[in-house]
Design a protein around this motif. Structure first.
Motif, PDB file in Angstrom:
ATOM      1  N   ARG A 128      10.765   4.345  -0.522  1.00 18.40           N
ATOM      2  CA  ARG A 128      10.282   5.070   0.644  1.00 18.40           C
ATOM      3  C   ARG A 128       8.786   4.841   0.797  1.00 18.40           C
ATOM      4  O   ARG A 128       8.124   4.333  -0.102  1.00 18.40           O
ATOM      5  CB  ARG A 128      10.598   6.558   0.501  1.00 18.40           C
ATOM      6  N   GLY A 129       8.255   5.237   1.945  1.00 15.23           N
ATOM      7  CA  GLY A 129       6.827   5.090   2.179  1.00 15.23           C
ATOM      8  C   GLY A 129       6.532   5.120   3.665  1.00 15.23           C
ATOM      9  O   GLY A 129       7.419   4.911   4.496  1.00 15.23           O
ATOM     10  N   GLU A 130       5.292   5.377   3.998  1.00 16.02           N
ATOM     11  CA  GLU A 130       4.891   5.439   5.393  1.00 16.02           C
ATOM     12  C   GLU A 130       4.999   4.064   6.058  1.00 16.02           C
ATOM     13  O   GLU A 130       4.996   3.026   5.385  1.00 16.02           O
ATOM     14  CB  GLU A 130       3.447   5.939   5.499  1.00 16.02           C
ATOM     15  N   SER A 131       5.083   4.058   7.373  1.00 12.23           N
ATOM     16  CA  SER A 131       5.088   2.804   8.114  1.00 12.23           C
ATOM     17  C   SER A 131       3.803   2.033   7.827  1.00 12.23           C
ATOM     18  O   SER A 131       2.716   2.624   7.765  1.00 12.23           O
ATOM     19  CB  SER A 131       5.194   3.076   9.621  1.00 12.23           C
ATOM     20  N   GLY A 132       3.935   0.734   7.640  1.00 11.54           N
ATOM     21  CA  GLY A 132       2.771  -0.109   7.404  1.00 11.54           C
ATOM     22  C   GLY A 132       2.358  -0.232   5.965  1.00 11.54           C
ATOM     23  O   GLY A 132       1.414  -0.981   5.660  1.00 11.54           O
ATOM     24  N   VAL A 133       3.056   0.459   5.059  1.00 14.12           N
ATOM     25  CA  VAL A 133       2.660   0.394   3.656  1.00 14.12           C
ATOM     26  C   VAL A 133       3.137  -0.887   2.982  1.00 14.12           C
ATOM     27  O   VAL A 133       2.659  -1.257   1.914  1.00 14.12           O
ATOM     28  CB  VAL A 133       3.163   1.645   2.899  1.00 14.12           C
ATOM     29  N   GLY A 134       4.113  -1.579   3.608  1.00 13.46           N
ATOM     30  CA  GLY A 134       4.552  -2.861   3.065  1.00 13.46           C
ATOM     31  C   GLY A 134       5.966  -2.902   2.527  1.00 13.46           C
ATOM     32  O   GLY A 134       6.321  -3.810   1.774  1.00 13.46           O
ATOM     33  N   LYS A 135       6.819  -1.968   2.960  1.00 14.86           N
ATOM     34  CA  LYS A 135       8.182  -1.926   2.425  1.00 14.86           C
ATOM     35  C   LYS A 135       8.976  -3.172   2.805  1.00 14.86           C
ATOM     36  O   LYS A 135       9.613  -3.798   1.947  1.00 14.86           O
ATOM     37  CB  LYS A 135       8.911  -0.668   2.917  1.00 14.86           C
ATOM     38  N   SER A 136       8.967  -3.527   4.080  1.00 15.28           N
ATOM     39  CA  SER A 136       9.699  -4.723   4.507  1.00 15.28           C
ATOM     40  C   SER A 136       9.069  -5.987   3.937  1.00 15.28           C
ATOM     41  O   SER A 136       9.782  -6.944   3.597  1.00 15.28           O
ATOM     42  CB  SER A 136       9.743  -4.795   6.038  1.00 15.28           C
ATOM     43  N   THR A 137       7.741  -5.998   3.811  1.00 14.35           N
ATOM     44  CA  THR A 137       7.070  -7.140   3.190  1.00 14.35           C
ATOM     45  C   THR A 137       7.544  -7.317   1.757  1.00 14.35           C
ATOM     46  O   THR A 137       7.776  -8.441   1.299  1.00 14.35           O
ATOM     47  CB  THR A 137       5.542  -6.948   3.222  1.00 14.35           C
ATOM     48  N   LEU A 138       7.709  -6.214   1.045  1.00 14.71           N
ATOM     49  CA  LEU A 138       8.206  -6.291  -0.332  1.00 14.71           C
ATOM     50  C   LEU A 138       9.602  -6.908  -0.366  1.00 14.71           C
ATOM     51  O   LEU A 138       9.889  -7.764  -1.220  1.00 14.71           O
ATOM     52  CB  LEU A 138       8.218  -4.901  -0.957  1.00 14.71           C
ATOM     53  N   LEU A 139      10.486  -6.509   0.549  1.00 15.23           N
ATOM     54  CA  LEU A 139      11.816  -7.111   0.594  1.00 15.23           C
ATOM     55  C   LEU A 139      11.724  -8.607   0.869  1.00 15.23           C
ATOM     56  O   LEU A 139      12.458  -9.403   0.272  1.00 15.23           O
ATOM     57  CB  LEU A 139      12.681  -6.446   1.665  1.00 15.23           C
ATOM     58  N   ASN A 140      10.829  -9.004   1.769  1.00 13.45           N
ATOM     59  CA  ASN A 140      10.664 -10.431   2.072  1.00 13.45           C
ATOM     60  C   ASN A 140      10.164 -11.203   0.853  1.00 13.45           C
ATOM     61  O   ASN A 140      10.545 -12.363   0.634  1.00 13.45           O
ATOM     62  CB  ASN A 140       9.698 -10.612   3.242  1.00 13.45           C
TER      63      ASN A 140
ATOM     64  N   LYS B 187      -0.002  -7.927  -3.018  1.00 13.70           N
ATOM     65  CA  LYS B 187       0.101  -8.566  -1.712  1.00 13.70           C
ATOM     66  C   LYS B 187      -0.935  -7.991  -0.764  1.00 13.70           C
ATOM     67  O   LYS B 187      -1.099  -6.771  -0.663  1.00 13.70           O
ATOM     68  CB  LYS B 187       1.509  -8.358  -1.121  1.00 13.70           C
ATOM     69  N   SER B 188      -1.645  -8.892  -0.061  1.00 14.92           N
ATOM     70  CA  SER B 188      -2.598  -8.511   0.970  1.00 14.92           C
ATOM     71  C   SER B 188      -2.173  -9.112   2.294  1.00 14.92           C
ATOM     72  O   SER B 188      -1.474 -10.134   2.344  1.00 14.92           O
ATOM     73  CB  SER B 188      -4.004  -9.005   0.625  1.00 14.92           C
ATOM     74  N   LEU B 189      -2.603  -8.497   3.386  1.00 11.04           N
ATOM     75  CA  LEU B 189      -2.369  -9.027   4.722  1.00 11.04           C
ATOM     76  C   LEU B 189      -3.364 -10.153   5.006  1.00 11.04           C
ATOM     77  O   LEU B 189      -4.400 -10.260   4.343  1.00 11.04           O
ATOM     78  CB  LEU B 189      -2.516  -7.916   5.751  1.00 11.04           C
ATOM     79  N   PRO B 190      -3.053 -11.015   5.984  1.00 11.11           N
ATOM     80  CA  PRO B 190      -3.956 -12.136   6.297  1.00 11.11           C
ATOM     81  C   PRO B 190      -5.396 -11.705   6.557  1.00 11.11           C
ATOM     82  O   PRO B 190      -6.337 -12.418   6.235  1.00 11.11           O
ATOM     83  CB  PRO B 190      -3.316 -12.757   7.546  1.00 11.11           C
ATOM     84  N   GLY B 191      -5.600 -10.523   7.138  1.00 11.05           N
ATOM     85  CA  GLY B 191      -6.952 -10.053   7.410  1.00 11.05           C
ATOM     86  C   GLY B 191      -7.698  -9.561   6.179  1.00 11.05           C
ATOM     87  O   GLY B 191      -8.877  -9.241   6.250  1.00 11.05           O
ATOM     88  N   GLY B 192      -6.976  -9.472   5.064  1.00 12.02           N
ATOM     89  CA  GLY B 192      -7.619  -9.063   3.822  1.00 12.02           C
ATOM     90  C   GLY B 192      -7.236  -7.687   3.322  1.00 12.02           C
ATOM     91  O   GLY B 192      -7.551  -7.328   2.178  1.00 12.02           O
ATOM     92  N   ARG B 193      -6.578  -6.852   4.164  1.00  7.68           N
ATOM     93  CA  ARG B 193      -6.207  -5.505   3.706  1.00  7.68           C
ATOM     94  C   ARG B 193      -5.140  -5.583   2.629  1.00  7.68           C
ATOM     95  O   ARG B 193      -4.110  -6.243   2.803  1.00  7.68           O
ATOM     96  CB  ARG B 193      -5.699  -4.658   4.883  1.00  7.68           C
ATOM     97  N   ARG B 194      -5.390  -4.918   1.504  1.00 11.51           N
ATOM     98  CA  ARG B 194      -4.434  -4.924   0.403  1.00 11.51           C
ATOM     99  C   ARG B 194      -3.282  -3.974   0.704  1.00 11.51           C
ATOM    100  O   ARG B 194      -3.502  -2.797   0.985  1.00 11.51           O
ATOM    101  CB  ARG B 194      -5.150  -4.504  -0.892  1.00 11.51           C
ATOM    102  N   LEU B 195      -2.069  -4.495   0.660  1.00 14.05           N
ATOM    103  CA  LEU B 195      -0.896  -3.647   0.841  1.00 14.05           C
ATOM    104  C   LEU B 195      -0.574  -2.900  -0.455  1.00 14.05           C
ATOM    105  O   LEU B 195      -0.426  -1.685  -0.464  1.00 14.05           O
ATOM    106  CB  LEU B 195       0.310  -4.493   1.265  1.00 14.05           C
ATOM    107  N   PHE B 196      -0.434  -3.664  -1.533  1.00 17.79           N
ATOM    108  CA  PHE B 196      -0.137  -3.048  -2.830  1.00 17.79           C
ATOM    109  C   PHE B 196      -0.558  -4.011  -3.933  1.00 17.79           C
ATOM    110  O   PHE B 196      -0.712  -5.208  -3.723  1.00 17.79           O
ATOM    111  CB  PHE B 196       1.338  -2.678  -2.964  1.00 17.79           C
ATOM    112  N   GLU B 197      -0.752  -3.446  -5.132  1.00 17.04           N
ATOM    113  CA  GLU B 197      -1.107  -4.252  -6.284  1.00 17.04           C
ATOM    114  C   GLU B 197      -0.505  -3.625  -7.535  1.00 17.04           C
ATOM    115  O   GLU B 197      -0.176  -2.439  -7.554  1.00 17.04           O
ATOM    116  CB  GLU B 197      -2.625  -4.357  -6.436  1.00 17.04           C
ATOM    117  N   GLY B 198      -0.327  -4.442  -8.562  1.00 14.73           N
ATOM    118  CA  GLY B 198       0.201  -3.939  -9.822  1.00 14.73           C
ATOM    119  C   GLY B 198       1.590  -3.370  -9.727  1.00 14.73           C
ATOM    120  O   GLY B 198       1.950  -2.436 -10.457  1.00 14.73           O
ATOM    121  N   LEU B 199       2.401  -3.926  -8.838  1.00 15.65           N
ATOM    122  CA  LEU B 199       3.735  -3.369  -8.591  1.00 15.65           C
ATOM    123  C   LEU B 199       4.728  -3.897  -9.624  1.00 15.65           C
ATOM    124  O   LEU B 199       4.886  -5.106  -9.787  1.00 15.65           O
ATOM    125  CB  LEU B 199       4.189  -3.735  -7.174  1.00 15.65           C
ATOM    126  N   ASP B 200       5.395  -2.980 -10.320  1.00 12.53           N
ATOM    127  CA  ASP B 200       6.396  -3.313 -11.334  1.00 12.53           C
ATOM    128  C   ASP B 200       7.727  -2.657 -10.954  1.00 12.53           C
ATOM    129  O   ASP B 200       7.752  -1.521 -10.481  1.00 12.53           O
ATOM    130  CB  ASP B 200       5.985  -2.804 -12.721  1.00 12.53           C
TER     131      ASP B 200
END
Length: 225
Positions: free
Chosen positions: A38-50, A13-26
């Motif tokens: 767990r993870g720092e703010s902005g790493v994409g935890k809530s995005t993953l839940l969505n 998943k990447s953000l609209p501006g192009g920044r990659r949040l995460f890849e290869g997630l299993d």
């Protein structure tokens, strides 16, 4: 052998501006299992839940929820998956202020077209289970934060979902109440054979899970401490 409730394969998943949040997630989550991310703010935890809930789309990869591939579903079908298979617990509670507690908890059943009397009766059982049975006719404004979170847990479980998604469920609670809420949520998930994916900044809340994982730009890795 326990059934897989959630299976994520090579999700990116990447953000609209192009920044990659995460890849290869299993990730594989079985019935009765609780996993904390767990993870720092902005790493994409809530995005993953969505993404898991079908509210957002991954750039690539496969998301299987209760045996259904979300990529193969239209919006109506994804809505049905959320309604029937997923329960949500949020930091902000999202309790409807104009409904009493029984009506709030019964709401997922009403959406499923369950007869109102049956839905309210079932809601009463869940409020009993979280220690608020005598408050079923109260309104949200009359409750404390810890009590509102108990209502949210009852609502998340009332339709017996396969998967619970919890986004910072203790973020607004004092430490003692947070501990009680996590214990209640854990017992409820285990007793009902659900699976739970918990996103949290709290090491204490994460420690209640069966596994702790850290979300990084390159996917999920085991978290320690």
């Amino acid at each position: 052998m326990r059934e897989d409730v959630l299976r994520l394969t090579a999700v990116s998943k990447s953000l609209p501006g192009g920044r990659r949040l995460f890849e290869g997630l299993d990730l594989v989550l079985a019935a009765g299992e609780q996993v904390a991310i767990r993870g720092e703010s902005g790493v994409g935890k809530s995005t993953l839940l969505n993404i898991v809930a079908g509210l957002d789309a991954a750039d690539s990869g496969e998301i299987m929820v209760a045996g259904r591939n979300l990529a193969g579903l239209d919006e109506t079908e994804r809505t049905v998956i959320r309604r029937d298979k997923i329960g949500f617990v949020f930091q902000a509670f999202h309790i409807l202020p104009y409904l009493d507690l029984a009506q709030n908890v019964a709401f997922p059943l009403i959406l499923q077209k369950i007869p109102r009397s049956k839905a309210i009766a079932r809601a009463g059982e869940l409020l009993d289970a979280v220690g608020l049975g005598e408050r079923r006719r109260s309104y949200p404004k009359e409750l404390s934060g810890g009590e509102l979170q108990r209502v949210a847990i009852a609502r998340a479980l009332v339709h017996e979902p396969a998967l619970i998604l919890a986004d910072e469920p203790t973020g607004n609670l004092d430490p003692d109440t947070a501990e009680q809420i996590m214990a209640l949520l854990g017992r409820s998930v285990k007793q009902r054979g659900a699976a739970m994916l918990l996103v949290t900044h709290s090491p204490t809340a994460a420690a209640t899970a069966d596994r702790q994982l850290l979300l990084t730009p390159h996917g999920l890795v085991p978290a320690h401490g």
